[in-house]
Enzyme design. Structure first.
Site, short mmCIF file in Angstrom:
data_model
loop_
_atom_site.label_atom_id
_atom_site.label_comp_id
_atom_site.label_asym_id
_atom_site.label_seq_id
_atom_site.Cartn_x
_atom_site.Cartn_y
_atom_site.Cartn_z
CG ASN A 14 -1.72 1.22 1.41
OD1 ASN A 14 -1.79 2.04 0.49
ND2 ASN A 14 -2.37 1.37 2.56
CD1 TRP A 15 3.45 0.82 -2.83
CD2 TRP A 15 3.68 1.99 -4.72
NE1 TRP A 15 4.15 0.04 -3.72
CE2 TRP A 15 4.30 0.73 -4.88
CE3 TRP A 15 3.69 2.89 -5.79
CZ2 TRP A 15 4.94 0.36 -6.07
CZ3 TRP A 15 4.32 2.53 -6.97
CH2 TRP A 15 4.94 1.27 -7.10
CE LYS A 16 -0.31 3.36 4.65
NZ LYS A 16 -0.29 3.50 6.09
CG HIS A 100 -5.99 2.14 5.01
ND1 HIS A 100 -5.58 3.09 5.91
CD2 HIS A 100 -4.98 1.23 4.92
CE1 HIS A 100 -4.36 2.77 6.34
NE2 HIS A 100 -3.98 1.65 5.77
CD GLU A 102 -3.18 5.68 6.50
OE1 GLU A 102 -3.16 5.71 5.25
OE2 GLU A 102 -2.28 5.15 7.18
CD GLU A 172 -3.78 -2.30 7.23
OE1 GLU A 172 -2.68 -2.57 6.77
OE2 GLU A 172 -4.39 -1.25 7.00
N GLY A 178 2.27 2.27 10.78
CA GLY A 178 3.27 3.32 10.64
C GLY A 178 3.95 3.70 11.93
CB SER A 218 4.83 -1.79 12.15
OG SER A 218 4.47 -0.44 12.32
P1 PGA Z 1 2.57 0.20 7.70
O1 PGA Z 1 1.15 0.47 7.00
O2 PGA Z 1 3.12 -1.07 7.14
O3 PGA Z 1 3.41 1.41 7.34
O4 PGA Z 1 2.32 0.12 9.16
C1 PGA Z 1 0.23 -0.56 6.75
C2 PGA Z 1 -1.03 0.00 6.15
O5 PGA Z 1 -1.46 1.09 6.55
O6 PGA Z 1 -1.65 -0.62 5.26
#
Ligand code: PGA
Length: 260
Positions: A14-16, A100, A102, A172, A178, A218
């Site tokens: 997931n490159w966001k 997600h 976010e 998640e 993150g 993470s």
């Molecule tokens: P992360 O993100 O690996 O940087 O914790 C995972 C995600 O949000 O899909």
């Protein structure tokens, strides 16, 4: 994963909101080079919308598949700034990350809205990666399983039996995204096991056993092996570690090593 399991590991990046078209090309080329020919582990990259067309060209005829990070659940029309499932299909997108945390947090996406997107994705032959997970305060209040089950059932409402195994679930824990804090393998397995159980209640054992449940939060080359060793962890949704080709490839290799 037991060798009798019908599930193939899936490692999704997931490159966001990262990478220009140029940067996307630089990132995906070594991934295609290193793991684009093997077929034992399913590899997906999810660039931002603007880089999908270029990445599609670079992954064609390889085992690196393309995912998007969102869609809008209408076919077309006056929805300024939004992207439809059909537009994604045109770019050879096969997966789409939905719900997600976010998006739930910054864009106030509700379970009902996410459920609409899941159904529209499936109608358009896109495989949803439905994200669910608890906050730190919910975990500390002992509500993790309840929250995750509620999000799961609401996100999958009215998904038909014949389409269910195209859905990928990503657990998640929000406090692990993150932050460098990973759920321990045991903590993750407890939730994954409960997710599988809920999927069995909803879709029956055969379908539930064929559905993939990814861990995200993470996940890195140094903790992947023990997470992937859990019976109900079928891969990872990777943020930070997917932005560097070497570490993403190492995660795919960790899944490949489990297969042997
Ligand atoms: P992360 O993100 O690996 O940087 O914790 C995972 C995600 O949000 O899909």
């Amino acid at each position: 994963m037991a060798s009798s399991s019908p599930r193939r590991y899936l490692i999704a990046g997931n490159w966001k909101m990262n990478n220009t078209v140029h940067e996307a090309r630089e990132l995906v080329q070594p991934i295609v080079h290193d793991v684009g020919q093997q077929t034992d582990v399913h590899v997906v990259v999810c660039p931002p919308f603007t880089a999908l067309a270029k990445v599609a060209e670079l992954v064609v005829n390889t085992n690196v598949h393309l995912g998007a990070q969102n869609l809008y659940p209408k076919a077309s029309g006056a929805y300024t700034g939004e992207i439809s499932a059909g537009m994604l299909r045109e770019l050879f997108v096969s997966y789409v990350i939905l719900g997600h945390s976010e998006r739930r947090e910054y864009f106030q996406e509700s379970d009902a809205f996410i459920n609409e997107k899941v159904k529209v994705a499936l109608e358009n032959m896109l495989k949803p990666i439905l994200c669910i997970g608890e906050t730190l305060s919910q975990r500390e209040a002992g509500k993790t399983l309840e929250i995750v089950k509620t999000q799961l059932i609401a996100g999958l409402k009215d998904v038909s039996l014949d389409k269910a195994d195209n859905v990928v679930i990503a657990y998640e824990p929000i406090w692990a995204i993150g932050t460098g804090k990973t759920a321990t393998p045991e903590m993750a397995q407890e939730v994954h096991g409960e997710i599988r159980k809920t999927l069995k209640d909803v879709f029956g054992a055969t379908i539930a056993n064929s559905m993939r449940i990814l861990y995200g939060g993470s996940m890195k080359p140094n903790n992947a092996a023990e997470l992937l060793a859990q019976p109900d962890i079928d891969g990872g949704l990777i943020g930070g570690a997917s932005l560097e080709a070497k570490s993403f490839v190492k995660l795919v290799e960790a899944a490949l090593a489990r297969k042997e």
